[in-house]
Design an enzyme around this catalytic site. Structure first.
Site: not given
Ligand code: NAP
Ligand code: G4F
Length: 376
Positions: A128, A130, A152, A156
């Site tokens: 990520t 992050e 987090y 990671k």
């Molecule tokens: P998500 O929608 O939150 O999905 C996370 C998945 O992980 C769900 O299927 C969840 O299962 C499963 N999980 C959580 N805890 C677990 C455990 N202890 N054992 C097995 N499975 C578990 O996340 P996503 O947005 O699809 O992201 C996928 C991956 O990419 C994550 O690793 C995230 O950290 C990473 N990532 C995401 C972004 C982004 O912007 N979306 C960016 C960078 C990296 P349940 O449904 O049972 O909760």
């Molecule tokens: O949407 P966010 O919660 O995503 P964040 O923290 O960037 O994390 C997501 O992206 C990561 C990749 O960079 C992944 F690794 C991670 O698993 C996840 O998918 O927040 C984005 C930004 C933050 O700066 C937060 O402070 O939006 C700001 N924010 C402002 N108001 C808020 C809010 N975030 C959330 N969730 N809720 C609010 O009301």
């Protein structure tokens, strides 16, 4: 023989899109799920029952289940997408986050090694942006130093380094995609983009009064999840294992996302004030035929700031440089533009809220909890 893929986190946003993508490519797709009292698997419901799609119980916190499923499926490719993926929640559950997001990665690598599958099995780790955290360079590329800034991100970071270690120590084909934020109509409802698009839809249909946000100055490089899963696959198809930054190369603030989302819902916002006192006022309300029954929103405060959504440390300047992915993977980072992404999410949520009808009111209760910070 069809290739066999194992996806951990198959019920998540990315897991569901990646499953569709790999099935389309002719893979035999296996996914891991966790036992839940509600057993609600909305994102993959349309795939369950398909002949090449299989589900298994496994938890990344339980090495026996990880070893068991890998030994049973004997995949050619593992996509480790499972994680406690919410940054703010990681401050409330730091130990669980570390166990799953850090040690969970080790459990997979070690299972593959102990099962003697290091030559057969390639591993993708969902890393990520992050990791760049309190950024030391803008924009960020594969050589930018890491400065993780949440439990987090620290977890990671372990995942990233242990993958690199196993690659070098045991010559395993394992690599990390350093993915910047990617969103979609399947995004979890407590991430900021989806929270905003759902609120815009509910407010425009008279089902929510106000949207409460945290830091609106925060900057992100937002892409479309459906485009990003292709990169996960491409990363595992290279001659040698390497890590890649996956991003659009375009940056916007949370405030800009909010303005655009509301505009797509027919509401023009004007922001006034600063910090906790900032408000978003409706200056124009274009009601659809269906919405004509409700009173005009003009002059009303529709967006406010709540300290509940501030983080102890916040990452505020993420901006990715996808040059390497473009050159080596031949990937187009702006297949879906920011404007298209916001539009497709809002249109989806307007239709969803409208079709839920009375049930949307019930879901608004959840939105109210969200507003009050009971659920982040
Ligand atoms: P998500 O929608 O939150 O999905 C996370 C998945 O992980 C769900 O299927 C969840 O299962 C499963 N999980 C959580 N805890 C677990 C455990 N202890 N054992 C097995 N499975 C578990 O996340 P996503 O947005 O699809 O992201 C996928 C991956 O990419 C994550 O690793 C995230 O950290 C990473 N990532 C995401 C972004 C982004 O912007 N979306 C960016 C960078 C990296 P349940 O449904 O049972 O909760
Ligand atoms: O949407 P966010 O919660 O995503 P964040 O923290 O960037 O994390 C997501 O992206 C990561 C990749 O960079 C992944 F690794 C991670 O698993 C996840 O998918 O927040 C984005 C930004 C933050 O700066 C937060 O402070 O939006 C700001 N924010 C402002 N108001 C808020 C809010 N975030 C959330 N969730 N809720 C609010 O009301």
């Amino acid at each position: 023989m069809a290739k066999v893929a194992l996806i951990t986190g198959v019920t998540g946003q990315d897991g569901s899109y990646l499953s569709e993508f790999l099935l389309e490519k002719g893979y035999e797709v296996h996914g891991t799920i966790r036992r839940s009292s509600v057993d609600f698997r909305e994102r993959i419901a349309h795939l369950e029952g398909k002949p090449h799609f299989h589900l298994h119980y496994a938890d990344l916190g339980d090495s026996m289940s990880v070893l068991g499923v890998i030994g049973k499926v004997r995949p050619d490719e593992i996509y480790n997408l499972a994680a406690q993926s919410h940054v703010q929640v990681s401050f409330d559950s730091p130990e669980f986050t570390a166990d799953v997001d850090a040690v969970g990665v080790l459990r997979i690598l070690e299972a593959v090694r102990q099962l003697g599958m290091t030559k057969k099995c390639r591993i993708y780790q969902a890393s990520t942006s992050e990791l760049y955290g309190k950024v030391e360079e803008v924009p960020q590329n594969e050589n930018t130093p890491f400065h993780p800034y949440s439990p987090y991100a620290v977890a990671k970071q372990y995942g990233f380094w242990i993958v690199k270690e196993y690659r070098e120590a045991y010559n395993m084909y394992c690599c990390s995609g350093i993915l910047f934020n990617h969103e979609s109509e399947r995004r979890g409802e407590t991430f900021v983009t989806r929270k905003i698009t759902l609120a815009a839809a509910r407010i425009s249909q008279g089902l929510q009064d106000c949207l409460y946000l945290g830091n609106m100055d925060s900057l992100r490089d937002w892409g479309y999840a459906k485009d990003y899963v292709e990169c996960m696959w491409l990363i595992l198809q290279q001659d040698k294992p390497e890590d890649f930054v996956i991003a659009t190369g375009v940056q916007h603030s949370v405030r800009e996302f909010t303005e655009l989302a509301f505009r797509h819902a027919g509401i023009e916002l004007e922001f006034k004030g600063e910090g906790l006192d900032e408000i978003g006022i409706c200056v124009k309300d274009v009601r659809s035929k269906k919405e004509k029954g409700r009173e005009s929103l003009e002059g009303k405060v529709l967006v406010r700031v709540s300290p509940d959504f501030y983080r102890p440390t916040d990452v505020v300047n993420l901006w990715g440089d996808p040059t390497k992915a473009k050159a080596k993977l031949g990937w187009n980072p702006v297949k879906t533009t920011f404007e298209q992404l916001v539009q497709l999410m809002v249109e989806h949520d307007i239709a969803k809220v409208a079709s839920e009808g009375a049930a949307a009111k019930v879901r608004t209760n959840l939105a109210e909890y969200l507003e009050k910070g009971v659920v982040k």
